[in-house]
Write an enzyme that holds these catalytic residues in place. Structure first.
Site, PDB file in Angstrom:
ATOM      1  N   GLU A 171      -5.934 -10.880   0.751  1.00  0.00           N
ATOM      2  CA  GLU A 171      -5.951 -10.598  -0.696  1.00  0.00           C
ATOM      3  C   GLU A 171      -7.133 -11.270  -1.397  1.00  0.00           C
ATOM      4  OE1 GLU A 171      -2.115 -11.396  -2.417  1.00  0.00           O
ATOM      5  OE2 GLU A 171      -1.103  -9.977  -1.104  1.00  0.00           O
ATOM      6  N   GLU A 283       1.656  -6.280   4.443  1.00  0.00           N
ATOM      7  CA  GLU A 283       2.653  -6.939   3.578  1.00  0.00           C
ATOM      8  C   GLU A 283       3.343  -5.861   2.765  1.00  0.00           C
ATOM      9  OE1 GLU A 283       1.842 -10.379   1.176  1.00  0.00           O
ATOM     10  OE2 GLU A 283       0.327 -11.149   2.573  1.00  0.00           O
TER      11      GLU A 283
END
Length: 498
Positions: A171, A283
């Site tokens: 991320e 995720e």
């Protein structure tokens, strides 16, 4: 009556078992007090919780992602190897905690071996360097007479770990991430990291850091990294206070996959890239209740309802429908932190979301079929989507949605079929005719049904089986099976064909 049409000859592709992957991060009680608890009577000599291992094995996870997550952007792997008593205790800045480093690379690899899963390591592209990432690959996979390979040997591991999957950061687009980058700067760093990691071990597979599949970040990063990566990642968390919005928001994952797949196809075409690039949905989960700063410091120990379990099944249906491009997926996370398994010092219970994960991993067969569902639909209103939807994943434009959502898989020979059906109606049973083309149902049908008293039902230490799976058999034959799918249920039908 609703209708579910299944043609044994209309195959979508091969279902990759890696879509049933899991994820563990140094966050809250996921590692310490979850998978690993030294000194506990429930742990083995290595510190691994035996009851957690016993609960995790039925999930049949082929791949386990570690060490993060946000945690990895401040993690230096050398802190977590060597004698445990000599490992430094560090401030952990991602989740406002302290890290003992008693569970590190060697423990993670051993845990994967005990669990029977492949390790997937995400490297630190926040505060870390490409030299550090290269050294990590060499420590794990090196076979030569180099200092890093020899360090692994000194730590008691003469054979290389052969870690195949490596993520290029986590991320990195987010301001919450230590060392976050804009997309162009990420591309420059990722290309440098990829080069030295691949030169260290050309057999490894790299996962590029994607966002949600449709963003400008995804487009820029794919254009800049496609020549180096094997997978592009997508992260998505959904859920809100409304039942229907929660179960239908899972379809946002399919929108993400469709757009990302088109971006991948375009870049491969325009840059003449011969090797395949697939999607790693590394995720995903329902997560909206425990999102405050205090919740994050406290370890985001979300408690899941039956509604959430139906949403998880809908996610899995989407991954199966898009099996041609989604080859890896990692449910976030395995234990305690927005997790399927919940522990205390005395034992554990299985959260509602555990059960669809287990059912699908156990019953999904290798060949995905093109299923056609006709029946009752539901349209979301803007009010429902705004009701606590902290992630703002509005999906009303994808509707109206079928109340029944179904996928079907078969074995290669076409002699065994598995059909998974989610009835997302919160108050009504729905009758459906399952029409099978290209074969007939042979003998009894095994039924596995996940359900509970209502959509708000949760499991707990006091009531661990409020939401549970019950199995039975029904008689069937011919080309049609008429079945009533109970309200708020996930049903898996297994049968042979001739």
């Amino acid at each position: 009556m609703n209708r579910i049409g299944i043609d044994l000859g209309r195959r979508l592709g091969t279902v990759d078992p890696r879509i049933f992957g899991q994820f563990i991060e140094h966050l809250g009680r996921c590692i310490y007090g979850g998978v690993y608890e030294e000194g506990s009577p429930l742990s083995d000599a290595r510190g691994f919780r035996r009851d957690v291992l016993d609960a995790a094995r039925p999930l049949r996870s082929p791949i386990l992602r570690w060490p993060g997550g946000n945690f990895v952007s401040g993690y230096h792997w050398l802190d977590g190897v060597g004698p445990k008593e000599a490992r430094p205790r560090r401030s952990e800045l991602a989740w406002y905690a302290e890290e003992s480093n008693r569970f590190g690379t060697d423990e993670f690899i051993e845990y994967c071996r005990v669990l029977g899963t492949e390790p997937f390591i995400c490297v630190n592209m926040g505060s870390g360097t490409m030299d550090e990432a290269q050294a990590w690959v060499e420590y794990c996979n090196g076979t030569g007479n180099t200092s890093w390979a020899n360090l692994r040997r000194q730590h008691g591991h003469p054979e290389p770990y052969r870690v195949r999957y490596w993520g290029l950061g986590n991320e990195m687009y987010g301001g919450w991430q230590i060392g976050s980058l804009d997309a162009h700067d990420y591309v420059k760093r990722a290309r440098s990291f990829a080069m030295v990691m691949k030169r260290t071990d050309p057999s490894i597979e790299l996962i590029g850091c994607g966002q949600n599949g449709w963003s400008a970040w995804d487009e820029i990063v794919l254009n800049g990294t496609a020549a180096f990566i094997d997978y592009h990642s997508i992260h998505l968390y959904t859920g809100c206070a409304d039942h229907y919005a929660t179960v239908f928001q899972s379809h946002q994952a399919e929108r993400a996959v469709r757009i990302c797949a088109a971006l991948i196809e375009r870049v491969r075409h325009t840059q003449h890239i011969a090797h395949p690039i697939h999607i790693a949905f590394d995720e995903w989960n329902v997560w909206w209740r425990k999102r405050s700063h205090e919740d994050r410091v406290g370890g985001v120990e979300e408690r899941y309802t039956l509604t959430d379990a139906l949403a998880i099944a809908t996610y899995l249906n989407g991954f199966i429908r898009h099996c041609d491009v989604v080859r890896i997926a990692n449910f976030a996370q395995l234990v305690n932190v927005i997790a399927a398994i919940f522990t205390n010092r005395q034992g554990l219970f299985l959260q509602t979301v555990y059960h669809p994960l287990r059912l699908y991993a156990e019953h999904t067969l290798p060949v995905a079929l093109d299923v056609h569902v006709e029946g009752e639909t539901y349209a979301l209103s803007p009010t429902q989507e705004a009701d606590g939807a902290g992630w703002n994943h509005h999906v009303a434009d994808l509707g109206p949605f079928g109340l029944l959502d179904a996928v079907a898989t078969r074995d290669e020979a076409g002699r065994a079929v598995s059909v998974a059906v989610v009835n997302r109606a919160h108050d009504r049973d729905l009758a459906a005719a399952l029409d099978l083309m290209g074969g007939t149902i042979a003998g009894r049908v095994t039924v596995s049904e996940l359900n509970g008293p209502d959509v708000t039902a949760v499991n707990s230490f006091e009531h661990p089986r409020a939401v549970d799976v019950r199995e039975r058999q029904v008689e069937a034959g011919g080309h049609r099976l008429e079945y009533v799918f109970p309200a708020h249920s996930v049903t898996v039908l297994r049968f042979g064909t001739v």
